[in-house]
Design a protein around this motif. Structure first.
Motif, mmCIF file in Angstrom:
data_model
loop_
_atom_site.group_PDB
_atom_site.id
_atom_site.type_symbol
_atom_site.label_atom_id
_atom_site.label_comp_id
_atom_site.label_asym_id
_atom_site.label_seq_id
_atom_site.Cartn_x
_atom_site.Cartn_y
_atom_site.Cartn_z
ATOM 1 N N THR A 1 0.823 -1.205 0.000
ATOM 2 C CA THR A 1 0.000 0.000 0.000
ATOM 3 C C THR A 1 0.861 1.260 0.000
ATOM 4 O O THR A 1 0.410 2.334 -0.394
ATOM 5 C CB THR A 1 -0.946 -0.010 1.214
ATOM 6 O OG1 THR A 1 -1.686 -1.240 1.208
ATOM 7 C CG2 THR A 1 -1.926 1.131 1.179
ATOM 8 N N SER B 1 3.453 3.140 -5.003
ATOM 9 C CA SER B 1 2.572 3.713 -6.015
ATOM 10 C C SER B 1 3.357 3.974 -7.289
ATOM 11 O O SER B 1 4.551 4.292 -7.251
ATOM 12 C CB SER B 1 1.933 5.018 -5.518
ATOM 13 O OG SER B 1 2.911 6.013 -5.305
ATOM 14 N N ARG C 1 5.769 -0.413 -11.686
ATOM 15 C CA ARG C 1 5.338 -1.454 -12.616
ATOM 16 C C ARG C 1 6.534 -2.325 -12.978
ATOM 17 O O ARG C 1 7.676 -1.884 -12.936
ATOM 18 C CB ARG C 1 4.740 -0.825 -13.880
ATOM 19 C CG ARG C 1 3.573 0.108 -13.596
ATOM 20 C CD ARG C 1 3.127 0.870 -14.838
ATOM 21 N NE ARG C 1 4.220 1.555 -15.526
ATOM 22 C CZ ARG C 1 4.767 2.684 -15.128
ATOM 23 N NH1 ARG C 1 4.342 3.273 -14.001
ATOM 24 N NH2 ARG C 1 5.742 3.242 -15.800
ATOM 25 N N GLU D 1 1.498 -4.277 -11.555
ATOM 26 C CA GLU D 1 1.713 -3.550 -10.311
ATOM 27 C C GLU D 1 1.717 -4.538 -9.156
ATOM 28 O O GLU D 1 0.924 -5.482 -9.146
ATOM 29 C CB GLU D 1 0.607 -2.512 -10.101
ATOM 30 C CG GLU D 1 0.548 -1.449 -11.178
ATOM 31 C CD GLU D 1 -0.590 -0.473 -10.945
ATOM 32 O OE1 GLU D 1 -0.944 -0.229 -9.782
ATOM 33 O OE2 GLU D 1 -1.137 0.041 -11.943
ATOM 34 N N ASN E 1 0.544 -6.046 -6.014
ATOM 35 C CA ASN E 1 -0.629 -5.941 -5.144
ATOM 36 C C ASN E 1 -0.822 -7.266 -4.411
ATOM 37 O O ASN E 1 -0.477 -8.333 -4.931
ATOM 38 C CB ASN E 1 -1.875 -5.574 -5.939
ATOM 39 C CG ASN E 1 -2.260 -6.641 -6.949
ATOM 40 O OD1 ASN E 1 -1.510 -6.920 -7.883
ATOM 41 N ND2 ASN E 1 -3.401 -7.256 -6.768
ATOM 42 N N TYR F 1 -2.892 2.817 -3.830
ATOM 43 C CA TYR F 1 -3.645 1.653 -3.364
ATOM 44 C C TYR F 1 -4.422 1.987 -2.107
ATOM 45 O O TYR F 1 -3.926 2.710 -1.232
ATOM 46 C CB TYR F 1 -2.702 0.482 -3.082
ATOM 47 C CG TYR F 1 -2.413 -0.339 -4.313
ATOM 48 C CD1 TYR F 1 -3.107 -1.517 -4.563
ATOM 49 C CD2 TYR F 1 -1.471 0.084 -5.239
ATOM 50 C CE1 TYR F 1 -2.855 -2.263 -5.701
ATOM 51 C CE2 TYR F 1 -1.222 -0.650 -6.388
ATOM 52 C CZ TYR F 1 -1.915 -1.824 -6.611
ATOM 53 O OH TYR F 1 -1.682 -2.549 -7.745
ATOM 54 N N ASN G 1 -5.677 -5.686 -11.528
ATOM 55 C CA ASN G 1 -5.858 -4.237 -11.650
ATOM 56 C C ASN G 1 -6.849 -3.872 -12.749
ATOM 57 O O ASN G 1 -6.714 -2.848 -13.427
ATOM 58 C CB ASN G 1 -4.521 -3.531 -11.923
ATOM 59 C CG ASN G 1 -3.539 -3.689 -10.787
ATOM 60 O OD1 ASN G 1 -2.390 -4.049 -11.008
ATOM 61 N ND2 ASN G 1 -3.961 -3.452 -9.569
ATOM 62 N N ARG H 1 -7.263 -0.982 -7.374
ATOM 63 C CA ARG H 1 -5.980 -1.016 -6.663
ATOM 64 C C ARG H 1 -6.300 -1.159 -5.185
ATOM 65 O O ARG H 1 -6.528 -0.177 -4.477
ATOM 66 C CB ARG H 1 -5.181 0.268 -6.946
ATOM 67 C CG ARG H 1 -4.717 0.391 -8.396
ATOM 68 C CD ARG H 1 -3.808 1.585 -8.597
ATOM 69 N NE ARG H 1 -3.232 1.588 -9.935
ATOM 70 C CZ ARG H 1 -3.724 2.242 -10.975
ATOM 71 N NH1 ARG H 1 -4.833 2.965 -10.816
ATOM 72 N NH2 ARG H 1 -3.142 2.190 -12.144
ATOM 73 N N TRP H 2 -6.299 -2.401 -4.728
ATOM 74 C CA TRP H 2 -6.810 -2.706 -3.389
ATOM 75 C C TRP H 2 -5.993 -3.827 -2.770
ATOM 76 O O TRP H 2 -5.916 -4.935 -3.310
ATOM 77 C CB TRP H 2 -8.278 -3.118 -3.502
ATOM 78 C CG TRP H 2 -8.955 -3.469 -2.221
ATOM 79 C CD1 TRP H 2 -8.832 -2.858 -1.020
ATOM 80 C CD2 TRP H 2 -9.906 -4.526 -2.039
ATOM 81 N NE1 TRP H 2 -9.637 -3.462 -0.087
ATOM 82 C CE2 TRP H 2 -10.309 -4.491 -0.686
ATOM 83 C CE3 TRP H 2 -10.455 -5.485 -2.877
ATOM 84 C CZ2 TRP H 2 -11.235 -5.388 -0.152
ATOM 85 C CZ3 TRP H 2 -11.380 -6.384 -2.363
ATOM 86 C CH2 TRP H 2 -11.761 -6.321 -1.011
ATOM 87 N N ASN H 3 -5.358 -3.529 -1.649
ATOM 88 C CA ASN H 3 -4.648 -4.534 -0.861
ATOM 89 C C ASN H 3 -5.447 -4.811 0.403
ATOM 90 O O ASN H 3 -6.052 -3.901 0.966
ATOM 91 C CB ASN H 3 -3.252 -4.043 -0.468
ATOM 92 C CG ASN H 3 -2.344 -3.854 -1.667
ATOM 93 O OD1 ASN H 3 -2.444 -4.579 -2.639
ATOM 94 N ND2 ASN H 3 -1.468 -2.866 -1.596
#
Length: 430
Positions: free
Chosen positions: A51, A54, A57, A68, A70, A156, A188, A208-210
């Motif tokens: 998180t 950012s 890649r 990305e 994650n 994220y 993503n 974009r979620w952890n």
């Protein structure tokens, strides 16, 4: 299900041991928890670490570009086994984001008050572009989830759930299975809502979620029961806690010294951006993928083959995060840790879900045949009881071979040689 190199589905004794020497960041994050909890903590910290990252890649070994890093991690363990051991390390990792979120939540409250105080004739103030809130409550609604994703501006968002089933809060009439959102998050891919109401959230943004979630073994198995072969489980990093009875269980204190030691790693994660090319991590991922494919062929283990590709991607992402945290310097301990983490992830999935995945896979195989499966057609001319048992399990049948063997002998489809233990197919079985 046959036993594979990662351990038996019936025993917790064969989970791979952590390497003696760990990457500096992982060593720091696991040093204050009881030994039995360290494997779980070593895996569970990655959603929080990710998180902080950012606009980073990298390329995957399958040719995919601009991946990305994650992470989604589920800790499945018995009650009172020490699942809370992950809390303090995660809290310290996210402290700087929490502090920023406090400021932004206050700004958001002030903005909402300004909006609500405007009359119908007044122009309402615009939503601030830099109002990013990354850490979400575990009781979020689907609309709030989409709103935070849109506001994050490429960063994220993160959620920690003490109960795995809280994920179901994200379900809506349009998304009845939260597994869809989990699958989109790993890739993503875009997700959102289309609404016509003026006040409703309407947006489609990359997910974009952890997140971290914990569950007892029973609750975890219930949650994944219908999500074993649709790609949901394979996208999640699974860990557990094996706590021996009578073993010492003591936490060491977390203090300012711990925070000071952690800060340089977190600074590196926040300050690094762009497309990274880490040849060592790429070669490691290629080697781990070959290893998994060799194991699946040697053991005739379709479960490992099913889970391996995404497990390798998870290990690759961990290597990238550790590489960044280490100041974009590679270390052999990263390679060793990520290989262990891959083996451990697959061992956990095999332990909890291997047999059920094999059954689900067999159902997919059965549907490719027209009508009932002629078991004798798939057995050699001379076969053993174990040959039949393996075949029955492969196609999703029960383990009880005795009734059908008696019928086949009575109808003279087969004969049995007591001295050799072999059954022989007879000509009139065709």
């Amino acid at each position: 299900m046959s036993k594979n190199i990662f351990g038996s589905v019936a025993s917790t004794e064969n989970f791979p041991l952590m390497p003696a020497k760990l990457p500096s960041l992982i060593s720091l994050l696991t040093k204050n928890v009881p030994e039995s909890c360290r494997p779980a903590v070593a895996n569970a910290v990655f959603p929080a670490l990710g998180t902080l990252v950012s606009d980073v890649r990298f390329d995957l070994i399958d040719g995919s570009q601009d991946k990305e890093p994650n992470f989604m991690c589920v800790l499945m363990a018995k009650q009172s086994s020490g699942k809370s051991a992950v809390n303090a390390p995660i809290k310290f990792i996210l402290d700087r984001i929490n502090q920023r979120d406090k400021v932004n939540r206050l700004r958001e409250k002030e903005w909402l008050a300004a909006v609500n105080s405007c009359s119908s004739r007044q122009a309402k103030p615009e939503h601030p572009d830099d109002l990013v809130i990354q850490i979400l409550s575990d009781d979020m609604t689907n609309a709030a989830f989409v709103r935070r994703l849109a506001d994050a501006r490429g960063r994220y968002i993160y959620t920690k759930m003490d109960e795995l089933e809280l994920l179901n809060n994200l379900r809506t009439s349009g998304t009845k299975d939260v597994g869809k959102i989990i699958r989109l998050a790993f890739d993503n891919a875009e997700y959102g809502q289309e609404r016509v109401s003026f006040n409703a959230v309407t947006d489609r943004v990359p997910v974009r979620w952890n997140w971290n979630a914990s569950a007892t073994i029973q609750k975890g198995m219930e949650f994944f029961h219908s999500r074993l072969v649709d790609g949901t489980l394979s996208r999640i990093n699974l860990c557990t806690i094996v706590r021996e009875r009578g073993a010492e269980f003591r936490y060491l204190p977390y203090d300012q010294s711990f925070a000071d030691s952690l800060k340089p790693f977190l600074d590196n994660l926040e300050s690094t951006h762009g497309h990274l090319q880490c040849d060592e991590a790429f070669r490691m991922a290629e080697r781990l993928h070959r290893k998994c494919m060799d194991i699946s062929l040697q053991c005739d283990d379709l479960v490992t083959e099913e889970l391996a590709s995404r497990a390798v991607t998870i290990a690759h992402m961990k290597a990238i995060v550790l590489y960044i945290a280490n100041g974009c310097r590679w270390d052999e301990t990263i390679d060793q840790f990520c290989e262990w983490s891959l083996d451990y992830d697959l061992a956990c999935k095999s332990h909890f879900f291997g047999r059920q995945i094999a059954i689900e896979q067999s159902r997919e195989i059965v549907t490719t045949h027209r009508g009932p499966v002629n078991l004798l057609a798939y057995l050699p001319a001379n076969f053993t009881r174990q040959d039949l048992l393996s075949l029955r399990l492969k196609v999703g049948m029960s383990e009880d071979c005795s009734p059908i063997l008696r019928v086949w002998i009575r109808r003279k489809y087969i004969s049995y040689n007591e001295s050799t233990g072999f059954y022989t197919q007879l000509s009139n079985c065709a």
